[in-house]
Design a protein around this motif. Structure first.
Motif, PDB file in Angstrom:
ATOM      1  N   VAL A 164       0.954  -1.331   0.383  1.00 14.61           N
ATOM      2  CA  VAL A 164       0.199   0.382   0.262  1.00 14.61           C
ATOM      3  C   VAL A 164       1.017   1.265   0.212  1.00 14.61           C
ATOM      4  CG1 VAL A 164      -1.548   0.878   1.081  1.00 14.61           C
ATOM      5  CG2 VAL A 164      -1.687  -1.349   1.534  1.00 14.61           C
ATOM      6  N   CYS A 165       0.390   2.130  -1.340  1.00 14.39           N
ATOM      7  CA  CYS A 165       1.005   3.746  -1.064  1.00 14.39           C
ATOM      8  C   CYS A 165       0.531   4.675  -1.079  1.00 14.39           C
ATOM      9  CB  CYS A 165       2.386   3.543  -2.060  1.00 14.39           C
ATOM     10  SG  CYS A 165       1.583   3.849  -3.690  1.00 14.39           S
ATOM     11  N   ILE A 166       1.274   6.298  -1.188  1.00 11.32           N
ATOM     12  CA  ILE A 166      -0.059   6.772  -1.127  1.00 11.32           C
ATOM     13  C   ILE A 166       0.591   7.882  -2.020  1.00 11.32           C
ATOM     14  CG2 ILE A 166      -0.232   8.736   0.070  1.00 11.32           C
ATOM     15  CD1 ILE A 166      -1.017   7.620   2.872  1.00 11.32           C
ATOM     16  N   LEU A 167       0.197   8.069  -2.279  1.00 15.35           N
ATOM     17  CA  LEU A 167       0.124   9.453  -3.934  1.00 15.35           C
ATOM     18  C   LEU A 167      -0.315  10.274  -3.730  1.00 15.35           C
ATOM     19  CD1 LEU A 167       1.714   9.829  -6.811  1.00 15.35           C
ATOM     20  CD2 LEU A 167      -0.417   9.334  -7.578  1.00 15.35           C
ATOM     21  N   PRO A 168       0.533  11.944  -3.006  1.00 13.14           N
ATOM     22  CA  PRO A 168       0.615  12.449  -2.463  1.00 13.14           C
ATOM     23  C   PRO A 168      -0.389  13.894  -3.060  1.00 13.14           C
ATOM     24  CG  PRO A 168       2.486  12.430  -2.641  1.00 13.14           C
ATOM     25  CD  PRO A 168       2.199  11.720  -2.645  1.00 13.14           C
ATOM     26  N   ASN A 169       0.729  13.877  -4.257  1.00 13.80           N
ATOM     27  CA  ASN A 169      -0.475  14.918  -5.502  1.00 13.80           C
ATOM     28  C   ASN A 169      -0.629  14.094  -6.527  1.00 13.80           C
ATOM     29  OD1 ASN A 169      -0.542  16.539  -7.198  1.00 13.80           O
ATOM     30  ND2 ASN A 169       1.914  17.595  -6.437  1.00 13.80           N
ATOM     31  N   LYS A 170      -1.483  13.974  -6.879  1.00 15.35           N
ATOM     32  CA  LYS A 170      -2.267  12.851  -8.234  1.00 15.35           C
ATOM     33  C   LYS A 170      -1.794  13.935  -9.307  1.00 15.35           C
ATOM     34  CE  LYS A 170      -6.723  15.246  -8.395  1.00 15.35           C
ATOM     35  NZ  LYS A 170      -7.996  14.695  -8.705  1.00 15.35           N
ATOM     36  N   GLU A 171      -0.938  14.841  -9.187  1.00 17.09           N
ATOM     37  CA  GLU A 171      -0.974  15.741 -10.887  1.00 17.09           C
ATOM     38  C   GLU A 171       0.736  15.177 -10.880  1.00 17.09           C
ATOM     39  OE1 GLU A 171      -2.870  17.857 -12.342  1.00 17.09           O
ATOM     40  OE2 GLU A 171      -4.892  16.984 -10.344  1.00 17.09           O
TER      41      GLU A 171
END
Length: 268
Positions: A164-171
Motif C-alpha cells: 500500500v502506498c500513497i500518492l500525495p499529489n495526483k498531478e
C-alpha cells in the motif's frame, strides 16, 4: 539495469490534505497477521479468496498441514501496488489497470499494477514499485509506501504481497501505459469495495469446501470494467483496514477463514 528511484520517506513536502497525512500515520501502524497467508483459487487478477481459518479436521486444514513445507519451498514471490490518492471530491481512490488482451494469462482482466519478483528486488515494495513503473509509468519517488499487507498464495504457488502506498499529489502522475501489458489505466473509489452496490457474487468449491467470489461492476470515462477475484479481495481487505470497518456484505463463506500456519513454519 539501473536502480529505480526510491519512494518518498514521508509526505511533509507535498501534502494536498491533512487526511492523507493522517492515513499514512494510521497505515504505518498496521501489523500484518503473523505467519498467515490467504489461498486463492486463481492467480493475479482472477479467482476467488479461499482464505480464513480452516476448521479443525476439515479436508483443507489437513491439506495445508501436509503441504506447508512444500509450499514454503516452492512459492514464488510477487507483489501488487495498491496506490491510493485523494480525488477532486476528497474521496480516496485507487489506481487500477486493464491487462492487455494479448497477454497469455488473465488477458483483458482488471488488476493492480504488479508482478513477479526479480533477483534484484530488495523486498516486496521494490517489486511492486518496479512493476508499477514498467506498467503505468508511476515514478517511485512520487509515492510513499506505508504498509505491506498479508500475502495471498495462489493454487499455482505464487505468493502475492499487497503493497500500500500513497500518492500525495495526483498531478505528479501522468499515466503512461506499457501497451504490451496494459490496455487501460483508470481509478476507482476505494470505499466501493465495502458497499453492497453494483456487486454480485458466485459460490464455488475447492477441496470440498464452498467459497465466495466477488464481482464489482464499475463505469467511468475510461469505460466499463469488472473488478473481481484476487484484485477485488485485496481491495476489500485494504478498504476494511483504511476505513476501519467490515464490508456491508458477507465477505467469505464460514468454511473459509485466514489460514493460520503452524508456529514452526513461516510463509514469509
Amino acid at each position: 539495469m539501473a536502480a529505480a528511484p526510491s519512494p518518498r520517506d514521508d509526505l511533509t513536502d507535498e501534502v494536498p490534505s491533512k487526511r492523507l497525512e493522517i492515513l499514512a500515520q494510521q497505515l504505518r501502524l498496521y501489523k500484518p497477521i503473523p505467519a498467515t497467508t490467504a489461498i486463492m483459487e486463481e492467480g493475479i487478477g482472477g479467482g476467488g479468496l479461499l482464505s480464513q481459518q480452516m476448521a479443525s479436521g476439515c479436508p483443507s486444514a489437513s491439506f495445508a498441514q501436509k503441504n506447508t513445507t512444500f509450499i514454503n519451498r516452492s512459492a514464488k514471490r510477487a507483489a501488487v501496488l495498491v496506490c491510493l490518492f485523494e480525488g477532486d471530491d476528497g474521496e480516496l481512490r485507487v489506481i487500477l489497470t486493464k491487462r492487455s488482451a494479448n497477454l497469455s494469462s488473465h488477458s483483458g482482466e482488471v488488476s493492480l499494477p504488479g508482478g513477479k519478483a526479480e533477483e534484484g528486488d530488495a523486498n516486496d515494495a521494490a517489486t511492486a514499485l518496479r512493476e508499477a513503473k514498467e506498467e503505468i509509468g508511476l515514478d517511485p519517488s512520487s509515492v510513499t509506501v506505508v504498509a505491506v499487507l498479508e500475502p495471498f498464495l495462489s493454487k499455482h504457488l505464487l505468493r502475492v504481497a499487497p503493497v500500500v502506498c500513497i500518492l500525495p499529489n495526483k498531478e505528479s502522475f501522468t499515466p503512461s501505459a506499457n501497451k504490451s501489458e496494459v490496455d487501460a489505466i483508470f481509478d476507482a473509489p476505494l470505499e466501493m469495495f465495502l458497499k453492497n452496490e453494483k456487486r454480485r457474487w458466485e459460490e464455488r468449491e475447492w477441496l470440498g469446501l464452498k467459497f465466495l467470489v466477488h464481482f464489482f461492476d464499475f463505469q467511468c470515462e475510461k469505460g466499463e470494467f469488472m473488478i473481481w477475484g484476487l484484485t477485488a479481495q485485496i481491495l476489500i481487505r485494504t478498504a476494511s483496514i483504511v476505513f476501519q470497518r467490515p464490508p456491508d456484505f458477507v465477505e467469505q463463506s464460514p468454511e473459509f477463514h485466514v489460514l493460520n500456519q503452524r508456529e514452526d513454519v513461516s510463509l514469509l
